[in-house]
Scaffold this motif. Structure first.
Motif, PDB file in Angstrom:
ATOM      1  N   LEU A 343       0.842  -1.193   0.000  1.00 19.56           N
ATOM      2  CA  LEU A 343       0.000   0.000   0.000  1.00 19.56           C
ATOM      3  C   LEU A 343       0.882   1.249   0.000  1.00 19.56           C
ATOM      4  O   LEU A 343       1.685   1.458   0.918  1.00 19.56           O
ATOM      5  N   LEU A 344       0.716   2.083  -1.034  1.00 18.76           N
ATOM      6  CA  LEU A 344       1.467   3.338  -1.125  1.00 18.76           C
ATOM      7  C   LEU A 344       0.749   4.481  -0.426  1.00 18.76           C
ATOM      8  O   LEU A 344       1.375   5.429   0.034  1.00 18.76           O
ATOM      9  N   GLY A 345      -0.578   4.411  -0.352  1.00 21.85           N
ATOM     10  CA  GLY A 345      -1.349   5.475   0.273  1.00 21.85           C
ATOM     11  C   GLY A 345      -2.674   5.658  -0.437  1.00 21.85           C
ATOM     12  O   GLY A 345      -3.124   4.792  -1.186  1.00 21.85           O
ATOM     13  N   ASP A 372      -7.448   1.425  -6.386  1.00 18.72           N
ATOM     14  CA  ASP A 372      -8.486   0.608  -5.773  1.00 18.72           C
ATOM     15  C   ASP A 372      -9.584   1.533  -5.253  1.00 18.72           C
ATOM     16  O   ASP A 372      -9.390   2.273  -4.289  1.00 18.72           O
ATOM     17  N   ASN A 373     -10.752   1.484  -5.904  1.00 18.31           N
ATOM     18  CA  ASN A 373     -11.880   2.313  -5.467  1.00 18.31           C
ATOM     19  C   ASN A 373     -12.952   1.495  -4.746  1.00 18.31           C
ATOM     20  O   ASN A 373     -14.094   1.952  -4.603  1.00 18.31           O
ATOM     21  N   GLY A 412      -9.283   9.654  -2.567  1.00 20.29           N
ATOM     22  CA  GLY A 412      -9.552   8.612  -1.585  1.00 20.29           C
ATOM     23  C   GLY A 412      -9.284   7.213  -2.079  1.00 20.29           C
ATOM     24  O   GLY A 412      -9.254   6.265  -1.280  1.00 20.29           O
ATOM     25  N   ASP A 413      -9.102   7.039  -3.409  1.00 18.47           N
ATOM     26  CA  ASP A 413      -8.760   5.717  -3.923  1.00 18.47           C
ATOM     27  C   ASP A 413      -7.453   5.232  -3.290  1.00 18.47           C
ATOM     28  O   ASP A 413      -6.510   6.023  -3.116  1.00 18.47           O
ATOM     29  N   TYR A 414      -7.405   3.951  -2.975  1.00 16.96           N
ATOM     30  CA  TYR A 414      -6.154   3.371  -2.484  1.00 16.96           C
ATOM     31  C   TYR A 414      -5.216   3.148  -3.669  1.00 16.96           C
ATOM     32  O   TYR A 414      -5.646   2.794  -4.769  1.00 16.96           O
ATOM     33  N   VAL A 415      -3.923   3.346  -3.418  1.00 10.88           N
ATOM     34  CA  VAL A 415      -2.911   3.129  -4.449  1.00 10.88           C
ATOM     35  C   VAL A 415      -2.004   2.000  -3.968  1.00 10.88           C
ATOM     36  O   VAL A 415      -1.343   2.114  -2.926  1.00 10.88           O
TER      37      VAL A 415
END
Length: 845
Positions: A343-345, A372-373, A412-415
């Protein structure tokens, strides 16, 4: 460097042995990756009879070369034969085993009990490892495996370290010495291995035959009391995070675990190399700490780099699984069921050429990312990073033109970082080329005196020994004698060999000398001798052909009786409806075994005739300290007991018992073992068998040994994971969950719209039952002709009226008043969900 924290055990360091590191190998590249990164052993499958049929498995022709390669490198090779064996396959697998044993394979990892018997008949000394597919969760299970002739037991993944310690203590009390193996890293099955019938129920693809369809990685809707529950983006209700035992490594070692197994025979060689290397280095760090420790061993603390490498290898999130006990909130995060990485943020802002985020992990140009939404089943945006620019507390990531559609991204999407080409390159280099990169230690002893030859003796960790003598005698040295340092320098030049010099002991008398060329020749001679010895296949005893017929049961004249029904019910209302029919034998399975006593008393006061009997079913899994549940079951004083695991076999041994489907009886060798060793009255045929395989089983052994489940809601997942606790409470386990299983009716709705029924048992384990009942009615006459006489009808949540109707229909079927085709139609009309023919239908395979 890793650090060590809180003491993990009171056992003195000197008493603790380092476990074997066992790595997966689905092909030659994976085998090489494991060897070059420090595996002590690998496990692999051939093209049949293993639980990973989708892997690029080795062939029988590969075995001699593979075993020679492994043994030359000081690595063991275990073959996976961890599937059920069907009756018609027994002659073929006998020949298969002969090839395996003759090739010098170091052990077979086995699920099928009949196969264990066949191996032991073929060879009294070839090692058998009881697979995790045997579902061993207790000391009773270990004792059962020992009775089969196993030399090692792979415990169920659901076994905690506390339970491992308890099992070890119980084994010690019973004077049983059995090495225990655990999975330490990789994908976690949500269901108990050997007890998952999901793929079989939904598509005729048996997980017990290496054909798992991974239904646990799919999305499900949670339905409680008929209403959907809003779980947000947590839709992967049955998909656990991946296992990483690195944080509890020292605890596992202190618990006396003999082997640590890495999951992944479907994974790429980069994964094998990466994970094996991390665990090899960690074990070596622990070994170094134990070697110098003056107090108790300390808990291992993984480094950021180790966690990064494991996450990049393959990760759905890393967690210690059940090792530290049950935490249903942590085990399944439920946000996705596929590989993510690091997880980058989260996206802070979206720019014309990229996005900003507060970095939680390193990233560089060329790395791959995915956004990742919360809808991982849909197409997700992702691509290669083009530029990385720090902007205060945030970082700007830019991408190549048309690589990422920024319009589809949201704040807010995860990267997630899914690819690190630089790491991949480094990992591939660890097993590239033909020169050995991971070398095993050897010790060398040097002897000699003036006018005598120099003698060099080398020993490896596997016990091989090589000796070489110089072709000329030693002479007195007036200068530059053969000192220990000089000898060490010459004999440590092992760069292109599988060896490294660990220690040299100099026993030479006086100051002597010998040409360097002769020392080099001695070194090469030692290496060649050790390699030759190690390459030879292990020689196991192997019996002459025709062992199989001596193990098969003798034909018996079947009792002359009419076919009869057996009804399994799950509440008193169903039982009341069932006893009003012509059925004489009833099985009862309640969530609370303490209620059996009252139910049995009620039954005896209300049954239609004295000939009607009631048998009760203990929970399918028994863990250490759960014998109180078996005591509750026994207090019922029922007419008999449905046996589902090894603890039941021991606990109810002197009472009337019938073996249930969970014993996985798929061939006559397995059946004969349970009949002879435990005196079971009948055995339930495995649910993995189709109609042809059932007929073979009935014809290959006395048909009256068996009962066939003709109608049921297939028990698909049987899990330590509690969905009630995880998604209908904030609790970790039964102590703080509020027991929603006692107040709410829950189903899980799959992508086809079918709602599967979820139930809990006394151990807080969940079973997910197929929402669609299955019937083998159309095959009943074939089974009767083959000799079957006992047919089970299982009910789940049917009403008393449905119980009465269904039993009446099946009684008509067995008496010949109703055909299987007509019964099929009646059942479809009776059930709003309809019925399926299930895996008994041979066409589904």
């Amino acid at each position: 460097m890793p650090s060590f924290q809180t003491p993990a055990s009171t056992q003195p360091a000197s008493a603790i042995a380092l476990p074997e590191l066992l790595a997966p190998a689905g092909n030659w590249d994976c085998a090489k990756a494991a060897v070059e990164n420090g595996a002590d052993a690998i496990y692999f499958g051939l093209d049949r009879f293993n639980a990973r049929m989708r892997a690029n498995n080795f062939t029988e022709a590969d075995l001699p070369e593979l075993m020679a390669f492994l043994h030359r490198r000081g690595v063991k090779g275990y073959i996976t034969l961890n599937t059920l064996i069907f009756t018609a396959e027994l002659p073929e697998i006998e020949q298969y085993l002969r090839t395996v044993i003759a090739a010098g394979v170091d052990a077979a990892i086995v699920q099928d009990i009949g196969l264990c018997r066949l191996i032991r008949a073929l060879s009294p000394d070839f090692p058998i490892h009881a697979s995790t597919q045997m579902t061993v969760t207790s000391a009773a299970g270990v004792a059962f495996a020992q009775g089969l002739g196993c030399q090692l037991v792979v415990l169920a993944r659901e076994t905690s370290i506390k339970e491992i310690n308890r099992i070890q203590q119980q084994l010690s009390d019973r004077a049983i010495a059995m090495p225990l193996e655990v999975f330490v890293h990789g994908a976690l099955c949500v269901a108990y291995s050997g007890q998952c019938l999901t793929s079989e129920a939904l598509g005729g693809r048996s997980a017990n035959r290496g054909e798992c369809a991974q239904a646990c990685r799919m999305t499900y809707d949670l339905i409680a009391d008929g209403q959907p529950v809003d779980v947000g983006d947590r839709q992967y209700l049955l998909s656990p995070q991946d296992l990483s035992g690195l944080p509890v490594l020292t605890d596992l070692i202190a618990a006396g675990v003999s082997c640590l197994k890495i999951e992944g025979r479907l994974k790429a060689p980069e994964y094998v190399a990466n994970v094996t290397q991390v665990y090899r280095r960690a074990l070596d760090q622990v070994a170094a700490q134990l070697a110098i420790a003056t107090a108790t061993p300390q808990r291992y603390v993984p480094t950021d780099d180790e966690r990064y490498r494991l996450e990049m290898a393959f990760s759905r999130g890393l967690y210690t699984g059940w090792f530290e006990g049950i935490d249903n909130q942590a085990l399944v995060h439920a946000r996705f069921g596929k590989k993510r990485g690091v997880l980058l943020g989260q996206v802070k802002s979206i720019k014309p050429d990229g996005i900003t985020l507060e970095l939680q992990a390193p990233v560089k140009p060329g790395d791959g990312v995915v956004f990742d939404n919360g809808h991982p089943a849909a197409k997700e945006e992702g691509g290669r990073v083009y530029g990385v620019q720090r902007q205060g507390r945030t970082t700007l990531l830019t991408f190549g033109r048309r690589d990422v559609n920024l319009n589809r991204l949201n704040v807010g999407d995860y990267v997630w970082k899914t690819s690190d080409p630089e790491l991949d390159k480094t990992v591939r280099q660890s097993y590239a080329g033909e020169t050995p990169q991971f070398q095993q230690p050897i010790t060398v002893e040097i002897y000699g005196a003036v006018d005598e030859p120099l003698t060099a003796i080398a020993r490896d960790p596997q016990g091989h020994i090589a000796q070489a003598e110089s072709a000329m005698p030693l002479v007195s040295a007036h200068s530059q004698p053969l000192t220990t340092d000089k000898l060490t320098q010459q004999f440590s030049r092992l760069g292109n060999t599988p060896f490294r010099l660990d220690a040299l002991t100099n026993h030479v008398e006086g100051d002597v000398m010998l040409p360097v060329s002769e020392l080099n020749r001695l070194r090469r001679s030692l290496v060649e001798s050790l390699e030759t010895q190690r390459s030879r296949p292990r020689i196991w005893q192997l019996a002459e052909p025709a062992q199989l017929p001596t193990l098969l049961p003798e034909p018996e004249q079947p009792p002359t009786r009419q076919p009869e029904l057996i009804a399994l019910v799950r509440n008193q209302a169903q039982l009341a409806a069932a006893i009003a029919t012509e059925v004489s034998t009833f099985y009862c399975e309640l969530e609370n075994p303490a209620a059996y006593k009252d139910l049995v008393e009620w039954f005896r006061h209300n049954r239609r005739t004295e000939a009607q009997t009631i048998w009760v079913a203990p929970p399918r899994i028994t863990k250490p300290l759960e014998n109180y549940i078996l005591e509750q079951v026994a207090r019922s004083q029922a007419d008999g007991y449905l046996i589902r695991n090894y603890d039941h076999l021991a606990w109810f041994r002197d009472l009337p018992c019938i073996g249930d489907f969970s014993l996985n009886v798929a061939n006559p060798l397995t059946a004969a073992y349970f009949k002879a060793q435990y005196g079971l009255e009948r055995l339930t045929a495995s649910y993995d068998l189709n109609i042809d395989q059932l007929e073979s089983l009935l014809q290959g052994s006395p048909a009256h040994w068996y009962e066939i489940t003709l109608h049921q809601h297939m028990p698909m997942f049987h899990m330590e994971h509690c969905v009630f606790c995880a998604f209908l409470s904030d609790g970790k386990d039964f102590r703080d969950c509020g027991r929603p299983c006692e107040t709410q009716t829950v189903t899980l709705r799959d992508r086809t719209g079918t709602e599967h029924v979820l139930q809990a048992d006394a151990g807080c384990r969940n079973t997910l039952y197929n929402g669609v009942a299955q019937t083998g009615a159309e095959y009943a006459q074939r089974l009767i002709t083959a000799g079957a006489r006992q047919f089970r009808i299982e009910f789940l949540n049917e009403s008393p009226q449905q119980v009465s109707q269904t039993l009446r229909h099946y009684q008509q079927l067995l008496s010949g008043e109703l055909s299987g085709a007509k019964l099929w139609k009646k059942l479809q009309l009776q059930s709003k969900l309809g019925v399926t023919r299930g895996p008994m239908d041979k066409d589904q395979r």
